[in-house]
Design a protein around this motif. Structure first.
Motif, PDB file in Angstrom:
ATOM      1  N   SER A   1     -11.512  -2.729   1.373  1.00 63.65           N
ATOM      2  CA  SER A   1     -10.622  -3.859   1.638  1.00 63.65           C
ATOM      3  C   SER A   1     -10.936  -5.049   0.738  1.00 63.65           C
ATOM      4  O   SER A   1     -10.043  -5.817   0.371  1.00 63.65           O
TER       5      SER A   1
ATOM      6  N   THR B   1     -12.805   0.705  10.973  1.00 58.49           N
ATOM      7  CA  THR B   1     -12.553  -0.102   9.783  1.00 58.49           C
ATOM      8  C   THR B   1     -12.146  -1.522  10.160  1.00 58.49           C
ATOM      9  O   THR B   1     -11.577  -1.760  11.210  1.00 58.49           O
TER      10      THR B   1
ATOM     11  N   SER C   1       0.803  -1.225   0.000  1.00 60.33           N
ATOM     12  CA  SER C   1       0.000   0.000   0.000  1.00 60.33           C
ATOM     13  C   SER C   1       0.830   1.267   0.000  1.00 60.33           C
ATOM     14  O   SER C   1       0.322   2.342  -0.293  1.00 60.33           O
TER      15      SER C   1
ATOM     16  N   SER D   1      -5.772  -4.506  12.802  1.00 61.45           N
ATOM     17  CA  SER D   1      -6.613  -5.515  12.147  1.00 61.45           C
ATOM     18  C   SER D   1      -7.902  -5.740  12.932  1.00 61.45           C
ATOM     19  O   SER D   1      -8.999  -5.747  12.371  1.00 61.45           O
TER      20      SER D   1
ATOM     21  N   GLU E   1      -0.696  -6.679   7.966  1.00 53.67           N
ATOM     22  CA  GLU E   1      -1.170  -5.580   8.806  1.00 53.67           C
ATOM     23  C   GLU E   1      -1.064  -5.981  10.264  1.00 53.67           C
ATOM     24  O   GLU E   1      -1.347  -7.132  10.627  1.00 53.67           O
TER      25      GLU E   1
ATOM     26  N   THR F   1     -10.449  -3.732   7.763  1.00 56.77           N
ATOM     27  CA  THR F   1      -9.783  -4.095   6.518  1.00 56.77           C
ATOM     28  C   THR F   1      -9.150  -5.480   6.559  1.00 56.77           C
ATOM     29  O   THR F   1      -9.257  -6.239   5.593  1.00 56.77           O
ATOM     30  N   ALA F   2      -8.458  -5.820   7.635  1.00 51.70           N
ATOM     31  CA  ALA F   2      -7.789  -7.122   7.724  1.00 51.70           C
ATOM     32  C   ALA F   2      -8.235  -7.878   8.970  1.00 51.70           C
ATOM     33  O   ALA F   2      -7.481  -8.667   9.523  1.00 51.70           O
TER      34      ALA F   2
END
Length: 431
Positions: free
Chosen positions: A219, A267, A149, A252, A247, A269-270
């Motif tokens: 994501s 969030t 990223s 996470s 991450e 995302t992971a």
């Protein structure tokens, strides 16, 4: 809100149900040539130029992710009855409908977990994959894929992969201000390593005049890019292609620092539950890809301390991006959002000078821009809650969605992450 989503070649079928209330979305078509909202126009050419030939099933997964990203951006939360939870319906066309239909519940569960919205997904027709590979396609000389990223975690992950003898293809979402950084990191991590940068190029502003800012589905699109590339790698023994989502575990899981940050207000995302749902979906449809986050039980500080090439990390760490408001501050780190605080705390644990340069540097200043900023206060409140009520009470149910065999270790990691943030606040005398 209902969206009828078709790849460009299937757009003539878009109104097959005769509804006038649905919004049309045409994928992989240039914005000026599409009848409705669009996404994915640049991806076909990017993949063609990379001389890759992804599988039809991987294209289907990307089509689904693009449909979700358009719907997520075009459906404003403020228009929902409670100001947050939306009801979103997708009518999709993919190349292999019968492969995907039995696994729609997994897809909707993943989307619901990411966004806490109500998702209804139908695959109502088939469509050919709108991609013609170049004549020079060849399997890449790589044995895994990793998201890159431009952030600090993906940088550490890339360094560790190369140092462990892996040969990854790096996959990035093109972001203004980070493109050169992503390519530069890939070059520095190893001679000859490939980096492919893709962008969904979603065009949704015509529907409401603005996009929904939360956009929790992003994501899924990152993983879809990487799955697309992973489908071009053929391991000689037929084993799954490893896809690394690097991450730190604290971000996470993203434990809600205060009761106001539960659910998709933070969030995911992971998050391990999200990655597990996506893995089940990939397994179910026969996409031979294995999602891995090696740092799911490590804090960001631990990642820096344990990185396998300290010299290279020292050279590149300051150049990475962590800020959630990076573009808003003219491509500078704000220094006060939660990702910035986690970054700064990690540098302290690493015991290296942080040369990043922050817009709001002294978190101890008692004003709305520093110690009284929402994210700074949230960390302070979390520390106080743990001190007064204990960690178990503060953590609440955030560990319940972590796999049972890792729950205890994840709890220890979250305590470590909170301790890193605490030392940052103590360093600046945040009260």
């Amino acid at each position: 809100m209902k969206y009828i989503v078709r790849p460009a070649d299937a757009s003539s079928d878009a109104n097959r149900h005769g509804t006038t209330e649905a919004t049309r979305v045409e994928l992989y078509a240039p914005a000026g040539k599409a009848d409705g909202l669009t996404a994915g126009a640049s991806i076909l050419e990017k993949v063609r130029r990379a001389n890759l030939e992804p599988s039809d099933r991987a294209w289907d997964f990307l089509t689904i992710a693009l449909a979700a990203i358009v719907a997520d951006a075009a459906t404003l939360r403020r228009n929902s009855p409670d100001g947050w939870t939306r009801n979103i319906s997708l009518d999709l066309a993919v190349a292999e409908p019968e492969t995907w239909r039995p696994h729609i519940p997994l897809l909707t569960s993943a989307l619901k977990f990411l966004t806490t919205d109500i998702w209804n997904v139908e695959i109502t027709t088939s469509a050919t994959v709108p991609f013609k590979p170049s004549k020079s396609t060849a399997a890449p000389k790589a044995n895994c894929v990793a998201l890159l990223s431009g952030g600090l975690d993906s940088l550490v992950g890339g360094i560790d992969l190369v140092e462990s003898g892996k040969t990854p293809i790096f996959v990035s979402q093109t972001v203004r201000g980070d493109a050169a950084k992503q390519e530069g990191f890939a070059r520095r991590l190893g001679a000859g390593l490939s980096c492919i940068r893709l962008n969904h190029s979603a065009n949704t502003r015509g529907i409401a005049g603005t996009d929904e800012t939360s956009q929790r589905v992003r994501s899924l699109i990152f993983i879809a890019y990487a799955v697309l590339v992973a489908s071009t790698i053929k391991n000689p023994d037929g084993r799954a292609v490893d896809l690394y989502v690097n991450e730190n575990g604290f971000i996470s899981i993203n434990p809600p620092l205060t009761p106001m940050r539960v659910g998709s207000l933070s969030t995911r995302t992971a998050h391990p539950r999200f990655l597990n749902l996506v893995q089940q979906l990939l397994d179910g449809v026969g996409l031979n890809v294995r999602l891995i986050n090696p740092y799911r039980l490590r804090t960001k500080g631990q990642m820096l301390v344990e990185c396998r090439d300290q010299k290279l990390l020292e050279e590149l760490a300051d150049l990475s991006t962590s800020c959630g408001r990076f573009q808003r501050y003219n491509y500078r780190h704000c220094g006060r959002c939660l990702p910035c605080q986690v970054r700064r705390a990690a540098f302290l644990r690493w015991s290296h000078i942080d040369g990043t340069g922050y817009v709001f540097g002294d978190l101890g200043r008692n004003d709305e821009d520093h110690a009284a900023f929402d994210d700074v206060r949230a960390v302070a409140i979390a520390r106080l809650s743990v001190e007064e009520d204990g960690f178990a009470y503060w953590a609440g149910g955030c560990l319940s969605s972590v796999p049972a065999d890792e729950r205890d270790a994840a709890g220890i990691m979250i305590q470590e992450g909170l301790a890193e943030l605490g030392k940052l606040h103590d360093h600046y005398h945040v009260t």
